[in-house]
Design a protein around this motif. Sequence first.
Motif, PDB file in Angstrom:
ATOM      1  N   LEU A   1       0.635  -1.115   0.097  1.00 21.98           N
ATOM      2  CA  LEU A   1      -0.069  -0.068   0.064  1.00 21.98           C
ATOM      3  C   LEU A   1       0.722   1.378  -0.088  1.00 21.98           C
ATOM      4  O   LEU A   1       0.622   2.362  -0.517  1.00 21.98           O
TER       5      LEU A   1
ATOM      6  N   THR B   1       3.819   1.037  -3.382  1.00 27.01           N
ATOM      7  CA  THR B   1       3.410   0.773  -4.711  1.00 27.01           C
ATOM      8  C   THR B   1       2.152   1.517  -4.994  1.00 27.01           C
ATOM      9  O   THR B   1       1.526   2.359  -4.004  1.00 27.01           O
ATOM     10  N   ASP B   2       1.692   2.020  -6.307  1.00 22.92           N
ATOM     11  CA  ASP B   2       0.367   2.526  -6.587  1.00 22.92           C
ATOM     12  C   ASP B   2      -0.347   1.582  -7.241  1.00 22.92           C
ATOM     13  O   ASP B   2      -1.739   1.880  -7.741  1.00 22.92           O
ATOM     14  N   ARG B   3      -0.185   0.171  -6.820  1.00 22.73           N
ATOM     15  CA  ARG B   3      -1.146  -0.719  -7.323  1.00 22.73           C
ATOM     16  C   ARG B   3      -2.772  -0.720  -6.737  1.00 22.73           C
ATOM     17  O   ARG B   3      -2.766  -0.094  -5.562  1.00 22.73           O
ATOM     18  N   SER B   4      -3.662  -1.352  -7.328  1.00 21.15           N
ATOM     19  CA  SER B   4      -5.007  -0.983  -6.762  1.00 21.15           C
ATOM     20  C   SER B   4      -5.262  -1.760  -5.414  1.00 21.15           C
ATOM     21  O   SER B   4      -4.295  -2.941  -5.100  1.00 21.15           O
ATOM     22  N   ILE B   5      -6.311  -1.428  -4.740  1.00 20.50           N
ATOM     23  CA  ILE B   5      -6.509  -1.778  -3.577  1.00 20.50           C
ATOM     24  C   ILE B   5      -6.726  -3.591  -3.785  1.00 20.50           C
ATOM     25  O   ILE B   5      -6.474  -4.634  -3.085  1.00 20.50           O
ATOM     26  N   ALA B   6      -7.456  -4.040  -4.858  1.00 16.10           N
ATOM     27  CA  ALA B   6      -7.951  -5.093  -5.069  1.00 16.10           C
ATOM     28  C   ALA B   6      -6.790  -6.234  -5.523  1.00 16.10           C
ATOM     29  O   ALA B   6      -6.672  -7.276  -5.270  1.00 16.10           O
ATOM     30  N   GLU B   7      -5.967  -5.481  -6.364  1.00 17.96           N
ATOM     31  CA  GLU B   7      -4.719  -6.134  -6.825  1.00 17.96           C
ATOM     32  C   GLU B   7      -3.898  -6.573  -5.593  1.00 17.96           C
ATOM     33  O   GLU B   7      -3.359  -7.662  -5.560  1.00 17.96           O
TER      34      GLU B   7
ATOM     35  N   VAL C   1     -12.087  -9.504  -1.965  1.00 17.54           N
ATOM     36  CA  VAL C   1     -11.476  -8.110  -1.566  1.00 17.54           C
ATOM     37  C   VAL C   1     -12.517  -7.481  -0.339  1.00 17.54           C
ATOM     38  O   VAL C   1     -11.956  -7.008   0.477  1.00 17.54           O
TER      39      VAL C   1
ATOM     40  N   LEU D   1      -7.522   2.458   1.598  1.00 14.85           N
ATOM     41  CA  LEU D   1      -7.265   3.535   1.096  1.00 14.85           C
ATOM     42  C   LEU D   1      -6.929   4.532   1.671  1.00 14.85           C
ATOM     43  O   LEU D   1      -6.075   5.462   1.317  1.00 14.85           O
TER      44      LEU D   1
ATOM     45  N   ARG E   1      -3.246   4.450   2.918  1.00 17.48           N
ATOM     46  CA  ARG E   1      -2.364   5.044   2.270  1.00 17.48           C
ATOM     47  C   ARG E   1      -2.350   6.301   1.806  1.00 17.48           C
ATOM     48  O   ARG E   1      -1.488   7.080   1.861  1.00 17.48           O
ATOM     49  N   LYS E   2      -3.696   7.028   1.997  1.00 16.23           N
ATOM     50  CA  LYS E   2      -3.812   8.507   1.889  1.00 16.23           C
ATOM     51  C   LYS E   2      -3.189   8.972   3.196  1.00 16.23           C
ATOM     52  O   LYS E   2      -2.302  10.040   3.078  1.00 16.23           O
TER      53      LYS E   2
END
Length: 294
Positions: free
Chosen positions: A242, A245-251, A261, A277, A280-281
């Motif tokens: 998290l 990387t900038d990978r999606s949460i689902a990934e 998920v 999310l 990460r923010k």
Amino acid sequence: MIKASFEALHTSNRQSFLARKFDEWAYDSPYHFHPEYELTCITKGTGKRYMGSHMEDFVAGDLVLIGPNLPHCWKLEPASEQEAGAIVIQFTADFLGPDFFDKPELKEIRKLFKRAGSGIRFKGHTQNAVNKSLNSLINDEGNFNRMLGLLNILQQLSLSDEYTLLDQSQSIAERTPAEQERINPIFAYLVDNFRGQVSLDEAAGVANMTPNAFCKYFKKITRKTFIETIIEYRMNYATQQLVQTDRSIAEIAFDSGFGDVSHFFKTFKNKMHLSPLNYRKKFMRELDAAEARA
């Protein structure tokens, strides 16, 4: 399936301990153990460090002292596309003679050796100073100077309070050799499989136990359930992904071993008190604020 493997180390006739430089191939070593103490400085690379029942991120500069028979390995994350290297010093408790460290002047080093059973990560000034000393030691061609250098390093580490014990429960370090032979392969199985399908039956088979007996045994040894340990490994890995990387949460959820998920969201929020999310923010805001102050 790779089990915790025993590593046999051999010194030459001209040296009483091993001092070596490694590149990225060293990170391919399986979860392993050996009767020697090991002092490792990571010179390049990032990823996960596994030690006993403990898992943690590592970066360049990481400095760790490992006690005898404590299983361990370093895994690069991401596994490719990065340079990697390490300086590794390995020695036995009697590398200078069976009674050498019994001398009263070396009592602090004896205490250091005892703490090393849990694995010790050094930080701050100690980390920086010892890493410089290790670079000097590894580049010195004089065996006598290397020996004195190692003793000075051990004394410096023994007097430092800038450290963290890694396997603080000492769930592995306190085990008898027979118990270690049984529990080490189980953690090797987890290290290799937690991001995929983990089978209770397979894990129990590694320990040559029935699933019911295995669950009781695992909790007795580690003070956690088998499922709690799997979730802890997966959460640790997901948290790293998290913030790095900038990978999606689902990934990230699927790559960390969560098959669903929504289950990942629920588990993450229960443990971190934030959604993935928002976690990460929050990290990015704190990182921006720290960079602004620098």
